[in-house]
Design a protein around this motif. Structure first.
Motif, mmCIF file in Angstrom:
data_model
loop_
_atom_site.group_PDB
_atom_site.id
_atom_site.type_symbol
_atom_site.label_atom_id
_atom_site.label_comp_id
_atom_site.label_asym_id
_atom_site.label_seq_id
_atom_site.Cartn_x
_atom_site.Cartn_y
_atom_site.Cartn_z
ATOM 1 N N TYR A 1 -2.294 54.483 -30.953
ATOM 2 C CA TYR A 1 -1.092 53.873 -31.515
ATOM 3 C C TYR A 1 -0.483 54.784 -32.587
ATOM 4 O O TYR A 1 0.736 54.913 -32.672
ATOM 5 N N GLU B 1 1.399 41.468 -30.795
ATOM 6 C CA GLU B 1 1.209 42.248 -32.027
ATOM 7 C C GLU B 1 0.075 41.687 -32.877
ATOM 8 O O GLU B 1 -0.726 42.451 -33.424
ATOM 9 N N HIS B 2 -0.008 40.368 -32.982
ATOM 10 C CA HIS B 2 -1.093 39.750 -33.760
ATOM 11 C C HIS B 2 -2.464 40.083 -33.160
ATOM 12 O O HIS B 2 -3.405 40.385 -33.897
ATOM 13 N N LEU C 1 2.064 52.963 -35.086
ATOM 14 C CA LEU C 1 1.475 52.531 -36.358
ATOM 15 C C LEU C 1 1.276 53.748 -37.249
ATOM 16 O O LEU C 1 0.976 54.842 -36.751
ATOM 17 N N ASP D 1 -3.269 43.750 -33.801
ATOM 18 C CA ASP D 1 -3.690 43.891 -35.205
ATOM 19 C C ASP D 1 -5.128 43.414 -35.386
ATOM 20 O O ASP D 1 -5.934 44.077 -36.050
ATOM 21 N N GLU E 1 5.869 38.792 -27.657
ATOM 22 C CA GLU E 1 5.651 40.050 -28.379
ATOM 23 C C GLU E 1 4.943 39.832 -29.711
ATOM 24 O O GLU E 1 4.063 40.616 -30.097
ATOM 25 N N THR E 2 5.275 38.770 -30.413
ATOM 26 C CA THR E 2 4.624 38.482 -31.697
ATOM 27 C C THR E 2 3.146 38.190 -31.491
ATOM 28 O O THR E 2 2.296 38.697 -32.237
#
Length: 149
Positions: free
Chosen positions: A125, A95-96, A131, A99, A91-92
């Motif tokens: 989003y 997300e990166h 976001l 982004d 998940e990290t």
């Protein structure tokens, strides 16, 4: 690419009808795009999908009479010969990469705020509450550090 978004969208839809995939994040810039796809279980054929998207889009532009250039090999200059593939680890990592995709128009100096670039999944989003509209702020006010240097 931003001048031909409708044929590009149709190319993505055509490819997805033939070989399903979901677009998790995308940004379309004047000379390139970034996207995160989710493919069905047990299917890792990103290349086949990109080949279909590129072929369909290129054909639509040629048929429409759009000005196109060709390489010595005869291939249209619309696309780079290869694409960069990365398997999302967790998940990290997801997300990166989201982004990075959303921040790309700011990185390239096309806008100073992510929300000001219209050809981005960033707006979806925001609509889904994932976001805030002012995510990443304004590049004129502070360095944000999204993406590589």
């Amino acid at each position: 690419m931003v001048d031909h978004v409708d044929p590009l969208r149709e190319s993505f839809r055509t490819a997805a009808r033939e070989r399903p995939f979901a677009i998790d994040a995308i940004v379309i810039l004047p000379d390139h795009l970034h996207a995160i796809f989710t493919l069905p279980e047990e299917d890792a054929d990103f290349s086949g999908r990109w080949r279909r998207i590129k072929g369909h889009f290129s054909n639509q532009l040629v048929v429409a009479g759009a000005a196109t250039r060709r390489r010595a090999s005869g291939a249209l200059v619309l696309w780079q010969p290869r694409f960069w593939e990365h398997t999302i680890r967790d998940e990290t990592d997801f997300e990166h990469h989201v982004d990075y995709i959303h921040f790309n128009p700011v990185k390239h100096g096309l806008v100073t705020r992510v929300r000001d670039w219209p050809r981005s999944s960033f707006h979806a989003y925001v609509r889904r509450g994932l976001l805030p509209d002012d995510w990443a702020g304004d590049a004129r006010e502070a360095a944000t550090g999204y993406g590589e240097p």
